[in-house]
Design an enzyme around this catalytic site. Structure first.
Site, short mmCIF file in Angstrom:
data_model
loop_
_atom_site.label_atom_id
_atom_site.label_comp_id
_atom_site.label_asym_id
_atom_site.label_seq_id
_atom_site.Cartn_x
_atom_site.Cartn_y
_atom_site.Cartn_z
NE ARG A 20 -1.37 2.49 2.74
CZ ARG A 20 -0.66 3.62 3.32
NH1 ARG A 20 -0.52 4.85 2.47
NH2 ARG A 20 -0.12 3.84 4.44
CG ASP A 21 3.29 4.25 2.95
OD1 ASP A 21 3.16 5.20 2.29
OD2 ASP A 21 3.56 4.43 4.24
CG HIS A 212 3.71 4.63 8.96
ND1 HIS A 212 3.21 3.42 8.38
CD2 HIS A 212 4.32 5.32 8.29
CE1 HIS A 212 3.03 4.07 7.05
NE2 HIS A 212 3.97 4.99 7.03
CG HIS A 214 7.95 7.04 5.39
ND1 HIS A 214 8.07 6.93 4.19
CD2 HIS A 214 6.77 7.06 5.84
CE1 HIS A 214 6.55 6.54 3.88
NE2 HIS A 214 5.94 6.60 4.91
CB CYS A 245 3.35 10.46 1.25
SG CYS A 245 1.73 11.28 0.92
CG ASN A 254 7.06 2.85 4.99
OD1 ASN A 254 6.60 2.90 3.87
ND2 ASN A 254 6.12 3.46 5.88
#
Ligand code: COA
Ligand code: ZN
Length: 324
Positions: A20-21, A212, A214, A245, A254
């Protein structure tokens, strides 16, 4: 606060968000078949949770326009939790065709980032997401809320901890089981992470807290370690370090799942992850997205994956033995 934060063997939950990310920042569409096969491979690595996709507008995130089909087709392994990101009621309605184990809601602690990412102000996001929380309760699907820019906004700068905790309180009071503090653009630093995570755990001892981070400024693992020592036991991470993002200038991936799993094993934490299987998946991911990934253990090998002794060493040894 409990005193077991550094207890040896403490269970740590690794949650992979590469699909996803990670994928949402990629330029070239990854075929649905490949996504399904990849999630199925990840399901067999011992990860606690996999963020499979997001039910966002296909215009906003074309890479994940096939969320419905991916969720229908993956082979779910018992014991692995499958979560999906949903930005609004429409996303929940779509996702309920193949219900996930959790809905991951998202909004930003920064007004500017929220306007950029979700095209609405924070108050409007809160109102929409509270509707989503109610709908999820009716559908009996637990909710986690990811708070973007919890450690700083790339456009506004510092974000006040009190404001972050205020958003967390709103959603926990409404029934969310967990909150993820997201360092969306790698602005967090270890003492800040420790302070915010400690404040969160003190105020919301029953809530599931996820960190979470990065690795945008190379502080990903340091931040994870700071959070571990503050008692955090859930981490989002992305295989290969894929990600970033699309609405955050200069964003990168991440913290890398296999690098984090490798460090956690050395530090004596129990993740349940089969590291060789995870490394095999990480090698596949580079081929899937068509470029090299920033993960480091894949390139260097695990700490005790020893290298063959060069022939010159045997000769030098023999000479040393002959020397008077
Ligand atoms: N699933 C599918 N389509 C959706 C949708 C969803 N969950 N939510 C909205 N849409 C569609 C609408 O049907 C509408 O389509 P149309 O133009 O064909 O009529 C279009 O998207 C715009 O809808 P609207 O309600 O006006 O939303 P918006 O344009 O204000 O966008 C979001 C709001 C949140 C849906 C959108 O910005 C989005 O999905 N952003 C992605 C955020 C994200 O995931 N960022 C990265 C992760 S942090
Ligand atoms: Zn992220």
């Amino acid at each position: 606060m409990d005193g077991d934060a550094n207890e040896p063997g403490r269970r740590v939950y690794l949650q992979d968000v590469a699909m996803r990310d990670g994928l949402q920042a990629e330029a070239t569409f990854v075929a649905t078949d490949d996504k399904v096969a990849f999630v199925d491979a990840l399901s067999r690595t011992g990860l606690a949770k996999i963020e499979v996709t997001s039910f966002t507008s296909p215009k906003a995130i074309p890479m994940l326009a096939d969320a419905d089909e991916v969720m229908r087709r993956i082979a779910r392994v018992p014991g692995v939790e499958y979560t999906v990101l949903v930005p609004n009621v429409r996303g929940v309605e779509r996702a309920l065709a193949a219900p996930p184990d959790e809905f991951n809601l998202v909004m930003s602690c920064s007004e500017t980032h929220n306007l950029a990412n979700l095209r609405m102000g924070r108050a409007a996001s809160v109102a929409q997401l509270l509707q989503v929380v109610r709908l999820s309760a009716d559908a009996q699907v637990p909710v986690n809320v990811s708070l973007s820019c919890s450690f700083g906004c790339p456009m506004e700068g510092d974000v006040q901890a009190a404001e972050v905790l205020g958003f967390a309180a709103t959603f926990i009071d409404a029934g969310a089981r967990g909150v993820t503090l997201c360092d969306t653009t790698g602005m967090a630093y270890p003492s800040q992470v420790a302070a915010l995570c400690t404040a969160f755990r003190t105020r919301f001892p029953q809530a599931m807290l996820t960190l979470h981070v990065h690795n945008t400024r190379g502080m990903g693992l340091a931040n994870a370690l700071a959070a571990l020592h503050a008692g955090v036991d859930r981490f989002d991470a992305s295989l290969g370090g894929l990600g970033g993002c699309p609405y955050a200038p200069g964003a990168t991936g991440n913290v890398c799942t296999e690098d984090l799993a490798h460090m956690l094993a050395l530090e004596g934490f129990g993740t349940g992850v089969d590291l060789p299987a995870l490394l095999a998946c990480a090698r596949r991911l580079g081929a899937l997205v068509g470029h090299e990934l920033p993960g480091q253990v894949v390139k260097a090998g695990r700490r005790l994956d020893l290298h063959p002794v060069p022939a010159s060493v045997a000769q030098a040894r023999a000479r040393a033995a002959e020397a008077p």
